[in-house]
Design an enzyme around this catalytic site. Structure first.
Site, PDB file in Angstrom:
ATOM      1  CB  CYS A  11      -0.902   0.072   1.275  1.00 10.37           C
ATOM      2  SG  CYS A  11       0.107  -0.002   2.696  1.00 10.37           S
ATOM      3  CG  HIS A  40       3.150  -7.035  10.509  1.00 11.75           C
ATOM      4  ND1 HIS A  40       1.965  -6.434  10.906  1.00 11.75           N
ATOM      5  CD2 HIS A  40       4.023  -6.692  11.521  1.00 11.75           C
ATOM      6  CE1 HIS A  40       2.317  -5.978  12.180  1.00 11.75           C
ATOM      7  NE2 HIS A  40       3.459  -6.115  12.606  1.00 11.75           N
ATOM      8  CB  CYS A  95       0.823   5.444   7.275  1.00 15.26           C
ATOM      9  SG  CYS A  95      -0.594   5.607   5.809  1.00 15.26           S
ATOM     10  CG  HIS A 123      -2.031  -3.947  14.949  1.00 14.20           C
ATOM     11  ND1 HIS A 123      -1.094  -2.748  14.484  1.00 14.20           N
ATOM     12  CD2 HIS A 123      -1.619  -4.998  13.722  1.00 14.20           C
ATOM     13  CE1 HIS A 123      -0.674  -3.028  13.206  1.00 14.20           C
ATOM     14  NE2 HIS A 123      -1.064  -4.366  12.751  1.00 14.20           N
ATOM     15  CD  GLU A 125      -3.358   1.488  12.701  1.00 11.19           C
ATOM     16  OE1 GLU A 125      -3.080   0.749  11.555  1.00 11.19           O
ATOM     17  OE2 GLU A 125      -4.699   1.799  12.534  1.00 11.19           O
ATOM     18  CB  THR A 162      -5.861   1.991   9.244  1.00 12.93           C
ATOM     19  OG1 THR A 162      -4.740   0.972   9.543  1.00 12.93           O
ATOM     20  CG2 THR A 162      -5.435   3.491   9.519  1.00 12.93           C
ATOM     21  CB  CYS A 190      -6.256   3.475   5.213  1.00 10.24           C
ATOM     22  SG  CYS A 190      -5.657   2.295   4.274  1.00 10.24           S
ATOM     23  CG  ASN A 222      -2.850  -5.895   5.360  1.00 15.53           C
ATOM     24  OD1 ASN A 222      -2.821  -6.418   4.352  1.00 15.53           O
ATOM     25  ND2 ASN A 222      -1.776  -5.114   5.984  1.00 15.53           N
ATOM     26  CB  SER A 266       2.808  -5.969   4.778  1.00  8.98           C
ATOM     27  OG  SER A 266       1.910  -6.714   5.350  1.00  8.98           O
TER      28      SER A 266
HETATM   29  S1  SF4 Z   1      -3.022   2.901   6.886  1.00  2.00           S
HETATM   30 FE1  SF4 Z   1      -1.808   1.048   6.880  1.00  2.00          FE
HETATM   31  S2  SF4 Z   1      -2.764  -0.174   5.209  1.00  2.00           S
HETATM   32 FE2  SF4 Z   1      -3.424   2.211   4.691  1.00  2.00          FE
HETATM   33  S3  SF4 Z   1      -1.892   3.023   3.487  1.00  2.00           S
HETATM   34 FE3  SF4 Z   1      -1.316   3.469   5.652  1.00  2.00          FE
HETATM   35  S4  SF4 Z   1       0.142   1.919   6.130  1.00  2.00           S
HETATM   36 FE4  SF4 Z   1      -1.071   1.131   4.103  1.00  2.00          FE
END
Ligand code: SF4
Length: 290
Positions: A11, A40, A95, A123, A125, A162, A190, A222, A266
C-alpha cells in the site's frame, strides 16, 4: 489459469516507509534503526536487514547518534520524546492515514470525549494511537460483543484501526449510540485496506475459481482480514509467505484449474512475482491437475 486481484501488495504507506528506509541506508553515515519490524513481512525485513537495517525490540537498545525511522504503524508520543531526549535522529514515516487517527485521538480526548478504539489491542498501530490519547485514558474493543460491555459516558469518540472492516465499524457505532448522548464516529479505515478487501471479494465473485493463494506475512493484520473475506465466500484459501510454501503445499493444487492470487498491503511486488511464476510453472507442468 491464474487471475490476479486488481489491488494487491504494498500500500501507499508501507511503500513510502520502505522507500525511506532504503534511502536512509544508502545515504546516511549513521546506523539506521526501526523499533519493531518495519513491515509484517519476514522476507522483506530480511532484505532490508541485508542492506544494513537494525531492528530494535525496544527504544532503549538504540545507541545515541543513530537514526530511527518510525514505521508506518506509528509510535506513541512518549517514545518519540524519549528518542529525541537521547539525541537520536527521528524520521517519522507514520502513514498519513494512521497519523489522522492519532491526531483525532489526541484532539477528541482533549475535548473530553471518552475514546474507544476499535481494533487489536496488541497491534503496534493501536498502541501508537493509545499513546496520543490524553493520559492514555481510552478503551480498546475488538468487536460488537465488547462494544456491548462499554458503560455509559456523556461523550464517546469511536476511532477505528485502519485495517478494520466497514461493516464492523457500522455495527459497533450502532451499539455505542445507545451508550451516550453524543457519539463521534471517526471512519479512519484506510482506502488501501478497503481496496484490497473489495478486490479480493471481486476476484472471487467474478471468476469461477477453485482456490485463492493469499500472499502475506502471518503477522499481517490486513492479510488476515483478506483471508476472512475470501473464506466467507466459501473459497479455499492457501495463505503463503514465500515460494517454498507453494512447493510444500503441492497437494492443495490438485484438481484446481483456476487459481486466484491476492496479497496483503505489506507484501512486496518482487515476492508476488516470484510466487506467481512458481504457480505458473505448476500450471505449465500440469502440476495443478491431479
Ligand atoms: S493505513 Fe496502513 S494499510 Fe493504509 S496506506 Fe497506511 S500503512 Fe497502508
Amino acid at each position: 489459469m491464474i487471475v490476479m486481484a486488481e489491488h494487491a501488495g504494498f500500500c501507499f504507506g508501507v511503500k513510502r516507509a520502505v522507500d525511506a528506509i532504503e534511502k536512509a541506508l544508502s545515504k546516511d553515515n549513521h546506523e539506521v534503526w526501526t523499533i519493531g519490524l518495519p513491515i509484517h513481512n519476514p522476507q522483506e525485513v530480511e532484505r532490508l536487514e541485508k542492506l544494513g537495517l537494525k531492528v530494535a525490540k525496544d527504544y532503549t537498545e538504540i545507541p545515541e547518534g543513530s537514526k530511527v525511522l518510525i514505521r508506518a504503524h506509528g509510535e506513541s508520543l512518549e517514545i518519540i520524546d524519549k528518542l529525541i531526549a537521547k539525541k537520536i535522529q527521528v524520521e517519522d514515516m507514520t502513514c498519513p492515514f494512521v497519523k489522522k487517527a492519532q491526531n483525532l485521538a489526541a484532539e477528541l480526548s482533549e475535548k473530553n470525549y471518552h475514546v474507544i478504539l476499535l481494533g487489536d489491542k496488541n497491534h503496534p498501530e493501536i498502541k501508537g494511537i493509545i499513546g496520543h490519547v490524553k493520559n492514555n485514558d481510552c478503551e480498546v474493543i475488538a468487536d460488537e460483543n465488547e462494544a456491548e460491555k462499554i458503560s455509559r459516558h456523556s461523550k464517546i469518540a469511536l476511532i477505528s484501526q485502519t485495517t478494520q472492516r466497514e461493516e464492523r465499524l457500522s455495527k459497533v457505532a450502532g451499539i455505542l449510540t445507545k451508550k451516550t448522548a453524543e457519539l463521534h464516529v471517526c471512519n479512519t479505515i484506510c482506502k488501501a485496506t478497503s481496496e484490497r478487501q473489495d478486490s479480493a471479494r471481486e476476484l472471487v465473485r467474478k471468476n469461477n475459481l477453485d482456490g485463492v493463494v493469499l500472499i502475506g506475512g502471518r503477522q499481517s493484520a490486513n492479510t488476515g482480514k483478506l483471508r476472512d473475506i475470501i473464506q466467507s465466500e466459501n473459497i479455499n484459501v492457501l495463505w503463503v509467505e514465500d515460494e517454498n510454501e507453494i512447493e510444500s503445499n503441492s497437494d492443495w493444487f490438485k484438481n484446481k484449474f483456476e487459481i486466484g492470487i491476492a496479497a496483503g498491503a505489506s507484501t512486496p511486488e518482487w515476492l508476488i512475482m516470484n510466487i506467481k511464476s512458481n504457480i505458473a510453472q505448476k500450471v505449465n507442468q500440469g502440476g495443478i491437475h491431479s
